[in-house]
Design a protein around this motif. Sequence first.
Motif, PDB file in Angstrom:
ATOM      1  N   ALA A  31       0.862  -1.182   0.000  1.00  0.00           N
ATOM      2  CA  ALA A  31       0.000   0.000   0.000  1.00  0.00           C
ATOM      3  C   ALA A  31       0.897   1.230   0.000  1.00  0.00           C
ATOM      4  O   ALA A  31       2.042   1.188   0.443  1.00  0.00           O
ATOM      5  N   GLN A  32       0.366   2.323  -0.491  1.00  0.00           N
ATOM      6  CA  GLN A  32       1.157   3.555  -0.488  1.00  0.00           C
ATOM      7  C   GLN A  32       1.217   4.158   0.905  1.00  0.00           C
ATOM      8  O   GLN A  32       2.174   4.838   1.244  1.00  0.00           O
ATOM      9  N   GLU A  33       0.191   3.858   1.729  1.00  0.00           N
ATOM     10  CA  GLU A  33       0.196   4.363   3.102  1.00  0.00           C
ATOM     11  C   GLU A  33      -0.726   3.512   3.961  1.00  0.00           C
ATOM     12  O   GLU A  33      -1.866   3.241   3.596  1.00  0.00           O
ATOM     13  N   GLY A  34      -0.208   3.079   5.102  1.00  0.00           N
ATOM     14  CA  GLY A  34      -1.030   2.359   6.061  1.00  0.00           C
ATOM     15  C   GLY A  34      -1.310   0.924   5.674  1.00  0.00           C
ATOM     16  O   GLY A  34      -0.545   0.289   4.956  1.00  0.00           O
ATOM     17  N   VAL A  35      -2.429   0.432   6.177  1.00  0.00           N
ATOM     18  CA  VAL A  35      -2.862  -0.950   5.937  1.00  0.00           C
ATOM     19  C   VAL A  35      -4.244  -0.907   5.322  1.00  0.00           C
ATOM     20  O   VAL A  35      -5.137  -0.226   5.818  1.00  0.00           O
ATOM     21  N   ILE A  36      -4.434  -1.638   4.225  1.00  0.00           N
ATOM     22  CA  ILE A  36      -5.710  -1.664   3.522  1.00  0.00           C
ATOM     23  C   ILE A  36      -6.266  -3.080   3.580  1.00  0.00           C
ATOM     24  O   ILE A  36      -5.621  -4.023   3.124  1.00  0.00           O
ATOM     25  N   MET A  37      -7.442  -3.218   4.165  1.00  0.00           N
ATOM     26  CA  MET A  37      -8.121  -4.514   4.251  1.00  0.00           C
ATOM     27  C   MET A  37      -9.184  -4.569   3.157  1.00  0.00           C
ATOM     28  O   MET A  37      -9.954  -3.620   2.999  1.00  0.00           O
ATOM     29  N   ASP A  38      -9.233  -5.655   2.410  1.00  0.00           N
ATOM     30  CA  ASP A  38     -10.250  -5.851   1.383  1.00  0.00           C
ATOM     31  C   ASP A  38     -11.250  -6.878   1.900  1.00  0.00           C
ATOM     32  O   ASP A  38     -10.924  -8.056   2.039  1.00  0.00           O
ATOM     33  N   GLU A  39     -12.450  -6.423   2.203  1.00  0.00           N
ATOM     34  CA  GLU A  39     -13.483  -7.308   2.755  1.00  0.00           C
ATOM     35  C   GLU A  39     -13.959  -8.343   1.737  1.00  0.00           C
ATOM     36  O   GLU A  39     -14.400  -9.429   2.111  1.00  0.00           O
ATOM     37  N   VAL A  40     -13.846  -8.034   0.444  1.00  0.00           N
ATOM     38  CA  VAL A  40     -14.349  -8.943  -0.590  1.00  0.00           C
ATOM     39  C   VAL A  40     -13.492 -10.205  -0.684  1.00  0.00           C
ATOM     40  O   VAL A  40     -14.006 -11.315  -0.691  1.00  0.00           O
ATOM     41  N   ASP A  41     -12.166 -10.033  -0.755  1.00  0.00           N
ATOM     42  CA  ASP A  41     -11.310 -11.211  -0.912  1.00  0.00           C
ATOM     43  C   ASP A  41     -10.447 -11.498   0.322  1.00  0.00           C
ATOM     44  O   ASP A  41      -9.562 -12.346   0.281  1.00  0.00           O
ATOM     45  N   SER A  42     -10.706 -10.787   1.411  1.00  0.00           N
ATOM     46  CA  SER A  42     -10.010 -10.978   2.687  1.00  0.00           C
ATOM     47  C   SER A  42      -8.513 -10.707   2.603  1.00  0.00           C
ATOM     48  O   SER A  42      -7.746 -11.198   3.424  1.00  0.00           O
ATOM     49  N   SER A  43      -8.078  -9.919   1.628  1.00  0.00           N
ATOM     50  CA  SER A  43      -6.657  -9.626   1.503  1.00  0.00           C
ATOM     51  C   SER A  43      -6.271  -8.437   2.367  1.00  0.00           C
ATOM     52  O   SER A  43      -7.106  -7.627   2.765  1.00  0.00           O
ATOM     53  N   VAL A  44      -4.989  -8.370   2.669  1.00  0.00           N
ATOM     54  CA  VAL A  44      -4.423  -7.275   3.451  1.00  0.00           C
ATOM     55  C   VAL A  44      -3.241  -6.728   2.664  1.00  0.00           C
ATOM     56  O   VAL A  44      -2.390  -7.488   2.205  1.00  0.00           O
ATOM     57  N   CYS A  45      -3.197  -5.414   2.510  1.00  0.00           N
ATOM     58  CA  CYS A  45      -2.074  -4.774   1.827  1.00  0.00           C
ATOM     59  C   CYS A  45      -1.480  -3.749   2.785  1.00  0.00           C
ATOM     60  O   CYS A  45      -2.179  -2.852   3.247  1.00  0.00           O
ATOM     61  N   ARG A  46      -0.201  -3.921   3.103  1.00  0.00           N
ATOM     62  CA  ARG A  46       0.487  -3.057   4.064  1.00  0.00           C
ATOM     63  C   ARG A  46       1.472  -2.151   3.327  1.00  0.00           C
ATOM     64  O   ARG A  46       1.991  -2.529   2.286  1.00  0.00           O
ATOM     65  N   ASP A  47       1.769  -1.000   3.939  1.00  0.00           N
ATOM     66  CA  ASP A  47       2.807  -0.174   3.333  1.00  0.00           C
ATOM     67  C   ASP A  47       4.178  -0.717   3.719  1.00  0.00           C
ATOM     68  O   ASP A  47       4.311  -1.577   4.609  1.00  0.00           O
ATOM     69  N   LEU A  48       5.210  -0.241   3.042  1.00  0.00           N
ATOM     70  CA  LEU A  48       6.563  -0.759   3.220  1.00  0.00           C
ATOM     71  C   LEU A  48       7.047  -0.596   4.654  1.00  0.00           C
ATOM     72  O   LEU A  48       7.699  -1.491   5.205  1.00  0.00           O
ATOM     73  N   GLU A  49       6.711   0.502   5.286  1.00  0.00           N
ATOM     74  CA  GLU A  49       7.144   0.738   6.669  1.00  0.00           C
ATOM     75  C   GLU A  49       6.571  -0.311   7.619  1.00  0.00           C
ATOM     76  O   GLU A  49       7.266  -0.820   8.499  1.00  0.00           O
TER      77      GLU A  49
END
Length: 84
Positions: A31-49
């Motif tokens: 992710a470009q910033e923070g943590v993004i949770m996708d409720e549709v496919d249960s994925s998690v995308c985190r930023d590099l930090e």
Amino acid sequence: HLTDEHLLHFLQRCRLGLRPNGIVVIKDNMAQEGVIMDEVDSSVCRDLEVVCKIIRHAGLNLLAQEKQENFPDEIYHVYTLAMR
């Protein structure tokens, strides 16, 4: 699809299984910033930090990071991370 805790435990197990001078390499969307949770496919995308913090907490050191080039800015950045 891993929670932060699951990712931490996975990296800890990888560290324990390394041979001398071995490395762990992961390639993932960031992710470009923070943590993004996708409720549709249960994925998690985190930023590099966030990912780097989990790597350190797992007892690993980041050896190298590389951002995949030529991706549109509208989509997640893709990084390859090497650690020991």
